[in-house]
Design a protein around this motif. Sequence first.
Motif, PDB file in Angstrom:
ATOM      1  N   SER A  13       0.834  -1.197   0.000  1.00  0.00           N
ATOM      2  CA  SER A  13       0.000   0.000   0.000  1.00  0.00           C
ATOM      3  C   SER A  13       0.873   1.253   0.000  1.00  0.00           C
ATOM      4  O   SER A  13       0.614   2.210  -0.721  1.00  0.00           O
ATOM      5  CB  SER A  13      -0.910  -0.016   1.221  1.00  0.00           C
ATOM      6  OG  SER A  13      -1.672   1.157   1.274  1.00  0.00           O
ATOM      7  N   VAL A  64       2.404   1.739  -3.470  1.00  0.00           N
ATOM      8  CA  VAL A  64       1.421   2.265  -4.426  1.00  0.00           C
ATOM      9  C   VAL A  64       1.211   3.761  -4.202  1.00  0.00           C
ATOM     10  O   VAL A  64       1.022   4.525  -5.139  1.00  0.00           O
ATOM     11  CB  VAL A  64       0.087   1.497  -4.306  1.00  0.00           C
ATOM     12  CG1 VAL A  64      -1.011   2.180  -5.111  1.00  0.00           C
ATOM     13  CG2 VAL A  64       0.270   0.060  -4.797  1.00  0.00           C
ATOM     14  N   GLY A 115      -2.668  -6.785  -3.973  1.00  0.00           N
ATOM     15  CA  GLY A 115      -1.910  -5.661  -4.506  1.00  0.00           C
ATOM     16  C   GLY A 115      -2.503  -5.140  -5.807  1.00  0.00           C
ATOM     17  O   GLY A 115      -2.541  -3.938  -6.060  1.00  0.00           O
ATOM     18  N   GLU A 116      -2.977  -6.071  -6.629  1.00  0.00           N
ATOM     19  CA  GLU A 116      -3.579  -5.681  -7.901  1.00  0.00           C
ATOM     20  C   GLU A 116      -4.863  -4.873  -7.663  1.00  0.00           C
ATOM     21  O   GLU A 116      -5.118  -3.867  -8.323  1.00  0.00           O
ATOM     22  CB  GLU A 116      -3.878  -6.941  -8.711  1.00  0.00           C
ATOM     23  CG  GLU A 116      -4.166  -6.686 -10.177  1.00  0.00           C
ATOM     24  CD  GLU A 116      -3.100  -5.818 -10.838  1.00  0.00           C
ATOM     25  OE1 GLU A 116      -3.482  -4.868 -11.520  1.00  0.00           O
ATOM     26  OE2 GLU A 116      -1.898  -6.077 -10.650  1.00  0.00           O
ATOM     27  N   ARG A 143      -3.921  -1.357  -6.530  1.00  0.00           N
ATOM     28  CA  ARG A 143      -3.485  -0.498  -7.647  1.00  0.00           C
ATOM     29  C   ARG A 143      -4.670  -0.008  -8.459  1.00  0.00           C
ATOM     30  O   ARG A 143      -4.737   1.149  -8.852  1.00  0.00           O
ATOM     31  CB  ARG A 143      -2.519  -1.267  -8.549  1.00  0.00           C
ATOM     32  CG  ARG A 143      -1.065  -1.113  -8.128  1.00  0.00           C
ATOM     33  CD  ARG A 143      -0.124  -1.587  -9.203  1.00  0.00           C
ATOM     34  NE  ARG A 143      -0.178  -3.033  -9.375  1.00  0.00           N
ATOM     35  CZ  ARG A 143       0.470  -3.894  -8.595  1.00  0.00           C
ATOM     36  NH1 ARG A 143       1.237  -3.461  -7.630  1.00  0.00           N
ATOM     37  NH2 ARG A 143       0.352  -5.181  -8.782  1.00  0.00           N
ATOM     38  N   ARG A 144      -5.619  -0.921  -8.701  1.00  0.00           N
ATOM     39  CA  ARG A 144      -6.793  -0.520  -9.491  1.00  0.00           C
ATOM     40  C   ARG A 144      -7.611   0.533  -8.763  1.00  0.00           C
ATOM     41  O   ARG A 144      -8.082   1.495  -9.359  1.00  0.00           O
ATOM     42  CB  ARG A 144      -7.660  -1.748  -9.789  1.00  0.00           C
ATOM     43  CG  ARG A 144      -7.497  -2.199 -11.227  1.00  0.00           C
ATOM     44  CD  ARG A 144      -8.456  -3.309 -11.555  1.00  0.00           C
ATOM     45  NE  ARG A 144      -7.751  -4.564 -11.633  1.00  0.00           N
ATOM     46  CZ  ARG A 144      -8.147  -5.721 -11.094  1.00  0.00           C
ATOM     47  NH1 ARG A 144      -9.260  -5.790 -10.414  1.00  0.00           N
ATOM     48  NH2 ARG A 144      -7.438  -6.792 -11.236  1.00  0.00           N
ATOM     49  N   LYS A 177      -6.575   2.666  -6.485  1.00  0.00           N
ATOM     50  CA  LYS A 177      -5.849   3.943  -6.443  1.00  0.00           C
ATOM     51  C   LYS A 177      -5.947   4.654  -7.798  1.00  0.00           C
ATOM     52  O   LYS A 177      -6.109   5.867  -7.858  1.00  0.00           O
ATOM     53  CB  LYS A 177      -4.381   3.722  -6.100  1.00  0.00           C
ATOM     54  CG  LYS A 177      -4.155   3.020  -4.796  1.00  0.00           C
ATOM     55  CD  LYS A 177      -4.113   3.976  -3.627  1.00  0.00           C
ATOM     56  CE  LYS A 177      -3.734   3.208  -2.368  1.00  0.00           C
ATOM     57  NZ  LYS A 177      -3.959   3.991  -1.164  1.00  0.00           N
ATOM     58  N   ALA A 178      -5.851   3.885  -8.876  1.00  0.00           N
ATOM     59  CA  ALA A 178      -5.934   4.482 -10.211  1.00  0.00           C
ATOM     60  C   ALA A 178      -7.317   5.088 -10.422  1.00  0.00           C
ATOM     61  O   ALA A 178      -7.458   6.187 -10.958  1.00  0.00           O
ATOM     62  CB  ALA A 178      -5.639   3.424 -11.268  1.00  0.00           C
TER      63      ALA A 178
END
Length: 58
Positions: A11, A14, A42-43, A46-47, A49-50
């Motif tokens: 986290s 990222v 983790g994936e 990331r998604r 956060k994006a």
Amino acid sequence: MHCSEVRTAVSARVDGEEPPPGVTGAALDAHLRDCAACRDWGERVRRLKALAARLDLG
Ligand SMILES: [Zn+2]
């Protein structure tokens, strides 16, 4: 490394923050290679956060 430590460090990475003390990138990557649960987690992070970044930009 415990999964909870790994997830805290992922986290932070990222977010572009420093990893928690005592957590190296190599140890993190080794855990992620062996632990599918943390890879999936983790994936998702990331998604999310994006998506959040896009929403902030409007
Ligand atoms: Zn794990």
